[in-house]
Write a protein that holds these residues in place. Structure first.
Motif, short mmCIF file in Angstrom:
data_model
loop_
_atom_site.label_atom_id
_atom_site.label_comp_id
_atom_site.label_asym_id
_atom_site.label_seq_id
_atom_site.Cartn_x
_atom_site.Cartn_y
_atom_site.Cartn_z
N MET A 63 -14.75 -78.66 -12.12
CA MET A 63 -15.80 -77.96 -11.39
C MET A 63 -15.37 -76.52 -11.22
O MET A 63 -14.21 -76.24 -10.92
CB MET A 63 -16.03 -78.58 -10.01
CG MET A 63 -16.70 -79.91 -10.07
SD MET A 63 -16.99 -80.62 -8.44
CE MET A 63 -17.61 -79.26 -7.53
N GLU A 64 -16.33 -75.60 -11.37
CA GLU A 64 -16.04 -74.18 -11.23
C GLU A 64 -17.25 -73.51 -10.59
O GLU A 64 -18.38 -73.81 -10.94
CB GLU A 64 -15.75 -73.57 -12.59
CG GLU A 64 -15.48 -72.09 -12.53
CD GLU A 64 -15.32 -71.47 -13.90
OE1 GLU A 64 -14.36 -70.71 -14.08
OE2 GLU A 64 -16.17 -71.74 -14.78
N VAL A 65 -16.98 -72.60 -9.65
CA VAL A 65 -18.03 -71.78 -9.07
C VAL A 65 -17.73 -70.34 -9.43
O VAL A 65 -16.65 -69.83 -9.16
CB VAL A 65 -18.10 -71.93 -7.53
CG1 VAL A 65 -19.16 -71.00 -6.96
CG2 VAL A 65 -18.40 -73.36 -7.14
N LYS A 66 -18.70 -69.71 -10.08
CA LYS A 66 -18.55 -68.31 -10.47
C LYS A 66 -19.89 -67.62 -10.33
O LYS A 66 -20.88 -68.06 -10.93
CB LYS A 66 -18.05 -68.23 -11.91
CG LYS A 66 -17.80 -66.83 -12.39
CD LYS A 66 -17.28 -66.84 -13.82
CE LYS A 66 -17.06 -65.41 -14.29
NZ LYS A 66 -16.68 -65.39 -15.70
N GLU A 67 -19.93 -66.58 -9.53
CA GLU A 67 -21.15 -65.79 -9.32
C GLU A 67 -22.34 -66.68 -8.95
O GLU A 67 -23.39 -66.63 -9.58
CB GLU A 67 -21.46 -64.96 -10.56
CG GLU A 67 -20.40 -63.95 -10.89
CD GLU A 67 -20.66 -63.20 -12.18
OE1 GLU A 67 -21.72 -63.44 -12.81
OE2 GLU A 67 -19.81 -62.39 -12.56
N ASN A 68 -22.14 -67.53 -7.94
CA ASN A 68 -23.19 -68.41 -7.42
C ASN A 68 -23.68 -69.45 -8.43
O ASN A 68 -24.77 -69.97 -8.31
CB ASN A 68 -24.39 -67.63 -6.89
CG ASN A 68 -24.05 -66.87 -5.63
OD1 ASN A 68 -22.97 -66.99 -5.09
ND2 ASN A 68 -24.98 -66.05 -5.17
N LEU A 69 -22.88 -69.76 -9.43
CA LEU A 69 -23.23 -70.77 -10.41
C LEU A 69 -22.16 -71.86 -10.38
O LEU A 69 -20.99 -71.60 -10.69
CB LEU A 69 -23.32 -70.17 -11.81
CG LEU A 69 -23.80 -71.12 -12.91
CD1 LEU A 69 -25.26 -71.52 -12.68
CD2 LEU A 69 -23.64 -70.46 -14.26
N LEU A 70 -22.56 -73.06 -9.97
CA LEU A 70 -21.66 -74.22 -9.95
C LEU A 70 -21.78 -74.93 -11.29
O LEU A 70 -22.87 -75.32 -11.69
CB LEU A 70 -22.02 -75.16 -8.81
CG LEU A 70 -21.34 -76.53 -8.80
CD1 LEU A 70 -19.84 -76.38 -8.58
CD2 LEU A 70 -21.94 -77.41 -7.72
N ASP A 105 -27.16 -67.47 -2.16
CA ASP A 105 -26.12 -66.64 -1.57
C ASP A 105 -25.54 -67.34 -0.35
O ASP A 105 -26.26 -68.00 0.41
CB ASP A 105 -26.69 -65.28 -1.15
CG ASP A 105 -27.06 -64.42 -2.35
OD1 ASP A 105 -26.51 -64.67 -3.44
OD2 ASP A 105 -27.88 -63.51 -2.20
N TYR A 106 -24.23 -67.21 -0.19
CA TYR A 106 -23.47 -67.72 0.95
C TYR A 106 -23.35 -69.25 0.97
O TYR A 106 -22.98 -69.82 1.97
CB TYR A 106 -24.02 -67.22 2.29
CG TYR A 106 -24.27 -65.74 2.29
CD1 TYR A 106 -23.22 -64.85 2.18
CD2 TYR A 106 -25.56 -65.23 2.38
CE1 TYR A 106 -23.45 -63.49 2.16
CE2 TYR A 106 -25.80 -63.87 2.37
CZ TYR A 106 -24.74 -63.00 2.26
OH TYR A 106 -24.96 -61.66 2.24
N VAL A 107 -23.69 -69.93 -0.12
CA VAL A 107 -23.49 -71.38 -0.21
C VAL A 107 -22.14 -71.61 -0.89
O VAL A 107 -21.89 -71.08 -1.97
CB VAL A 107 -24.63 -72.08 -0.99
CG1 VAL A 107 -24.32 -73.54 -1.22
CG2 VAL A 107 -25.94 -71.94 -0.24
N VAL A 108 -21.29 -72.40 -0.23
CA VAL A 108 -19.95 -72.67 -0.75
C VAL A 108 -19.75 -74.18 -0.88
O VAL A 108 -20.37 -74.97 -0.17
CB VAL A 108 -18.85 -72.07 0.17
CG1 VAL A 108 -18.94 -70.56 0.20
CG2 VAL A 108 -18.94 -72.63 1.56
N VAL A 109 -18.88 -74.55 -1.81
CA VAL A 109 -18.51 -75.95 -1.99
C VAL A 109 -17.45 -76.29 -0.94
O VAL A 109 -16.44 -75.61 -0.85
CB VAL A 109 -17.97 -76.22 -3.41
CG1 VAL A 109 -17.50 -77.66 -3.54
CG2 VAL A 109 -19.02 -75.90 -4.44
N THR A 110 -17.70 -77.32 -0.13
CA THR A 110 -16.74 -77.70 0.90
C THR A 110 -15.89 -78.89 0.49
O THR A 110 -14.76 -79.02 0.94
CB THR A 110 -17.46 -78.02 2.23
OG1 THR A 110 -18.40 -79.07 2.01
CG2 THR A 110 -18.15 -76.79 2.78
N GLU A 111 -16.43 -79.77 -0.37
CA GLU A 111 -15.67 -80.95 -0.77
C GLU A 111 -16.28 -81.56 -2.03
O GLU A 111 -17.49 -81.47 -2.24
CB GLU A 111 -15.69 -82.00 0.35
CG GLU A 111 -14.86 -83.22 0.07
CD GLU A 111 -14.93 -84.26 1.19
OE1 GLU A 111 -13.99 -85.07 1.26
OE2 GLU A 111 -15.89 -84.25 1.97
#
Length: 162
Positions: A63-70, A105-111
């Motif tokens: 899994m990778e998050v880059k520039e708001n793209l999971l 924007d401002y959405v992050v992966v927590t788990e």
């Protein structure tokens, strides 16, 4: 399927090119629907994505998050040299995949966790303090705009007699 020409949006809207680009990429998406997934809201600012990835081990998933793209990627390990199985029917899809999710924007992966063939990704919207609503105290009294504000008291300086 209908196609939409977004050229007028590019000509007349300033600063919305990212939105138009997302609309175009969503229209071009021709994924086969593999792997199937659910997106649910679990609270006011929390979300969950569940992907059915049966047959994949945690080492075969990234899994990778880059520039708001999971981006969730599954790469199946190559079978061992001595694996001589002969299938009469092969219905389990063990193919590689890449699934992308555009995050706000401002959405992050927590788990992220893999249990019983379901990859569960928990997300949370974390607004910076500057964007959160705040209460502003309202005071009563003369207005400083009208020039009626009381001047600050000046400290008294005592002179010593020589």
């Amino acid at each position: 399927m209908r196609t939409f020409d977004l050229t007028p949006l590019y000509r007349s809207a300033v600063g919305f090119d990212r939105l138009a680009g997302m609309l175009e990429s969503a229209a071009r998406t021709s994924e086969a629907g593999w792997p199937p997934y659910n997106i649910e809201t679990t609270g006011e600012n929390t979300y969950r994505i569940e992907l059915a990835v049966a047959g994949f081990s945690p080492d075969e998933l990234t899994m990778e998050v880059k520039e708001n793209l999971l981006t969730v990627t599954g790469r199946k390990a190559q079978p061992a040299e001595g694996d001589t199985r002969t299938y009469l029917h092969r219905g389990l899809a063990e193919r590689d995949f890449e699934r992308r999710f555009q995050l706000a924007d401002y959405v992050v992966v927590t788990e992220a966790r893999l249990v019983n063939g379901l990859l569960t990704v928990d997300l949370k919207r974390e607004l910076p303090e500057a964007l959160k609503p705040r209460q502003i105290e309202i005071v009563t009294g003369p207005s400083a705009i009208e020039g009626k504000a009381e001047p600050k008291a000046q400290p008294k300086i005592e002179k010593k007699a020589a």
